[in-house]
Design an enzyme around this catalytic site. Structure first.
Site, PDB file in Angstrom:
ATOM      1  N   THR A 155      73.120 -57.357 -22.279  1.00  0.00           N
ATOM      2  CA  THR A 155      73.588 -55.980 -22.507  1.00  0.00           C
ATOM      3  C   THR A 155      73.212 -55.609 -23.939  1.00  0.00           C
ATOM      4  OG1 THR A 155      75.777 -56.822 -23.031  1.00  0.00           O
ATOM      5  CG2 THR A 155      75.384 -56.155 -20.774  1.00  0.00           C
ATOM      6  N   LYS A 181      75.453 -64.518 -21.394  1.00  0.00           N
ATOM      7  CA  LYS A 181      75.282 -63.255 -22.104  1.00  0.00           C
ATOM      8  C   LYS A 181      76.598 -62.950 -22.818  1.00  0.00           C
ATOM      9  CE  LYS A 181      77.043 -59.820 -21.522  1.00  0.00           C
ATOM     10  NZ  LYS A 181      77.576 -58.480 -21.541  1.00  0.00           N
ATOM     11  N   THR A 192      82.391 -58.997 -22.113  1.00  0.00           N
ATOM     12  CA  THR A 192      82.249 -59.899 -23.237  1.00  0.00           C
ATOM     13  C   THR A 192      81.281 -61.017 -22.935  1.00  0.00           C
ATOM     14  OG1 THR A 192      84.556 -59.446 -23.580  1.00  0.00           O
ATOM     15  CG2 THR A 192      83.562 -61.043 -25.026  1.00  0.00           C
ATOM     16  N   GLU A 278      77.542 -58.577 -32.053  1.00  0.00           N
ATOM     17  CA  GLU A 278      77.062 -57.236 -32.375  1.00  0.00           C
ATOM     18  C   GLU A 278      77.037 -56.986 -33.874  1.00  0.00           C
ATOM     19  OE1 GLU A 278      78.631 -55.223 -28.272  1.00  0.00           O
ATOM     20  OE2 GLU A 278      79.749 -54.945 -30.117  1.00  0.00           O
ATOM     21  N   ASN A 400      79.561 -49.687 -31.888  1.00  0.00           N
ATOM     22  CA  ASN A 400      80.712 -49.516 -31.016  1.00  0.00           C
ATOM     23  C   ASN A 400      81.365 -48.145 -31.070  1.00  0.00           C
ATOM     24  OD1 ASN A 400      81.352 -51.975 -29.417  1.00  0.00           O
ATOM     25  ND2 ASN A 400      80.981 -52.890 -31.414  1.00  0.00           N
ATOM     26  N   THR A 405      78.652 -41.285 -25.921  1.00  0.00           N
ATOM     27  CA  THR A 405      78.338 -39.896 -26.314  1.00  0.00           C
ATOM     28  C   THR A 405      76.926 -39.769 -26.850  1.00  0.00           C
ATOM     29  OG1 THR A 405      79.448 -40.406 -28.390  1.00  0.00           O
ATOM     30  CG2 THR A 405      80.644 -39.117 -26.770  1.00  0.00           C
TER      31      THR A 405
END
Lengths: 405, 405
Positions: A155, A181, A192, A278, A400, A405
């Protein structure tokens, strides 16, 4: 008997005998073209199988499906998609998961009960079944398909995460492969981690359950990226027995080698997840020694590695060690200030609770390395544990705060 | 009897009768010139006093001092410094705290046991006693000194936090004032919060302990900025009795009005702390209704408001509501997906576990306001709680990665 262990270069989930995998770009991740987002893992013969699942009270439909099917302790294939978690999707979600299993079963001459399902991605959105149906038909299985599968489940991961180890003990030889992952809880958010493990060893189901629990406790359960827990977490292991060893059970000659190898694969993948957190630029490894118990050592290590202030300080290479002491102090674990030793890298900063002078510029350099090792000794008992995490960067927030959006 | 409640414009810690405060720029915060960093709060008459302390196993020297002195249930003054936490400082730290109390006691004709001490700032560094000794001599107390004290305890706070409320019940009139600091665990780091409360009401010590615990449970205990807990947290209340009411005890006519007023002051200050979170641009208010118990409602609300992914999504005005559901799901509280309702502002996004369509642009606007209210109904019982926090911004990371270097 001595066990010979060999890491397989470019090994992965299809390294053990009899496993094949295939993937496709189904079009679930609409915003990116030609990205792998659907895969199937298949064993030529039915497997003994077990899994550990998220403890989140909200469980995605595929988690519920797997929990149901794995009551038999058997499975032959798993179909997995990224881009949509199929969580918080109610009755429709359950129906969609079942249909995925049925489609794969039909294509492979299996019963739907033999096919597990995993999904990872945004929650609260229905699966785009049209593209998934077409995608499942496109998948072609191959003995080298493991690497593609490692990509298809990614992801926000920036690198695929795979590992395989072959073990020889006397006449016996078996392999354990794994793919994972995990990078936070984002893009396809709330996912997660997923981890699929395969082995050609023959293993008794009861031993397999125990071995998986043990391995996960010292690997994935000691990784923290942001403390959030997904609705979709699964760690699955499938053992197809093609190594033709006598099924491994507690105390059997291969038991120890199997456990050690499984531990190694899981720890390797867990560290890959931490390192690929991340926005992360550093792997943080926290070792706690001298805790009253192993459970307390784990809790302390996990608390320190999860502290946003510790993570932010490491990001800035700031030798702000008080944050580490404060984090262990609030962990709930017994701590006596006058007994605590703290090391960052090889440098002792606190001895028996007393701050020691240190070379600040040297410490900044230690904290600037790609792996930062912190070691705490509570000097209260024999409990030891190591946990892994990553630094907290501005980029983590940016990633995050700008998803849907 | 009806209670008349009046917020005092520009009220604070010295609004109740008989309290005076004074501050100075002692020079503890070396990197900034002419910044208030030392203050004293003093009551003309001895007070009934109690406090709640950090649960961190590592407790700063002033915390240990206050715990010892408050066994008597009495105090007359408190001296507080910012810029240095005097934590992890061993025997020297204890001696320095004691000397601070002695110096203040000497200047005011008190016994050192009557003087409490609080410190906030970097841990692991000794107090600069030379400037503190000189500073204590410079402090001049005044009945308007509360506002200065609110500034002297600030660390990364961007605004002072104070409140005072006067209550009339029949012939009786009393005032409760309060001051707080807290914004994360940084600059002078590890000092998540301090709060000092004063009142001229006469209050029995046992009732005061109970009332403070109740007020803190629904205010400061429901605020989260980053989940880290300081070694220096103190919430202190001093009641000097100059209102000359019959001492308040459970069931006495003023008991309810006292509790309500104390609750209001604490909630106001708690919200100020949340709103002023490091790098924050929004106040997030999470209300959980329908939990099996109040304790579970609190746990659920606190878990959601602490989730880095929820906080980051709010920062980006991203209506990524799945993160809220996932956070409540992992909180440990009983949750049945098919019963959960979720509102952001006035908009229902999930009804009985089912996602509802919503106007995405409208929701982005709701999430862009300076206060974002989220409401969850678990529909399982009568437990209700509200927790406060703030968004997670890139600036939070920047602030916290660049302190001591």
């Amino acid at each position: 008997m001595e066990a010979e262990i060999e890491f397989i270069a470019s090994g992965g989930i299809t390294s053990p005998r009899g496993f094949r995998a295939g993937t496709t770009c189904a079009g679930i991740k609409k915003e990116v073209k030609d990205i792998l987002d659907l895969g199937i893992l298949f064993s030529e013969v039915p497997c003994v199988a077990t899994a550990l699942f998220t403890t989140n009270r909200i469980k995605a439909a595929p988690v519920l499906w797997c929990q149901q099917q794995l009551k038999s302790g058997r499975a032959t294939a798993i179909v997995v998609n990224s881009g949509c978690a199929n969580a918080c999707t109610g009755e429709q979600g359950l129906a969609d998961t079942k249909e995925m299993a049925e489609l794969v079963a039909k294509g492979m001459g299996l019963s739907p009960e033999d096919v597990l399902v995993a999904s990872t991605g945004v929650i609260g959105q229905p699966l785009p079944m049209k593209v998934i149906r077409a995608g499942i038909e496109q998948v072609v299985l191959s003995p080298d398909g493991g690497h593609e599968l490692a990509r298809a489940i990614m992801t926000t991961d920036t690198i695929p995460k795979e590992r395989a180890i072959t073990v020889r003990v006397g006449e016996s030889q078996f392999t354990i492969g794994g793919v994972a992952k995990g990078s936070g809880m984002i893009h396809p958010n709330l996912a997660t981690m997923l981890c699929f493990l395969t082995t050609d060893a023959a293993v008794d189901i009861d031993f397999l359950k125990l071995a998986l629990k043990k391995a996960v406790d010292i690997s994935f359960n000691l990784v923290s990226i942001d403390g959030d827990t997904s609705t979709n977490d699964i760690v699955l292991i499938m053992a197809n027995g093609l190594a033709e060893n006598k099924p491994i059970s507690p105390g059997s000659p291969l038991a120890e080698a199997f456990q050690q190898t499984l531990d190694q694969v899981c720890i390797y993948l867990a560290k890959c997840i931490a390192r690929d957190g991340e926005g992360a630029s550093r792997l943080i490894e926290i070792t706690v020694n001298g805790a009253p118990s192993v459970a307390e050592a784990r809790l302390a290590a996990r608390t320190v590695v999860s502290s946003p202030l510790v993570k932010a300080a490491v990001h800035g290479s700031d030798p702000n060690w008080g944050r580490i002491i404060a984090a262990v102090g609030r962990s709930g674990v017994e701590v006596i200030e006058s007994k605590v030793d703290l090391y960052i890298g090889q440098v002792c900063l606190v001895k028996a609770g007393k701050p020691l002078p240190f070379d600040r510029q040297g410490m900044v350099q230690v904290l600037s390395k790609s792996e930062v090792c912190v070691s705490l000794n509570l000097n209260l008992g024999n409990g030891t544990a190591t946990a892994w995490g990553c630094d907290l960067s501005e980029e983590y927030v940016t990633i995050n705060s700008q998803y849907t959006t």
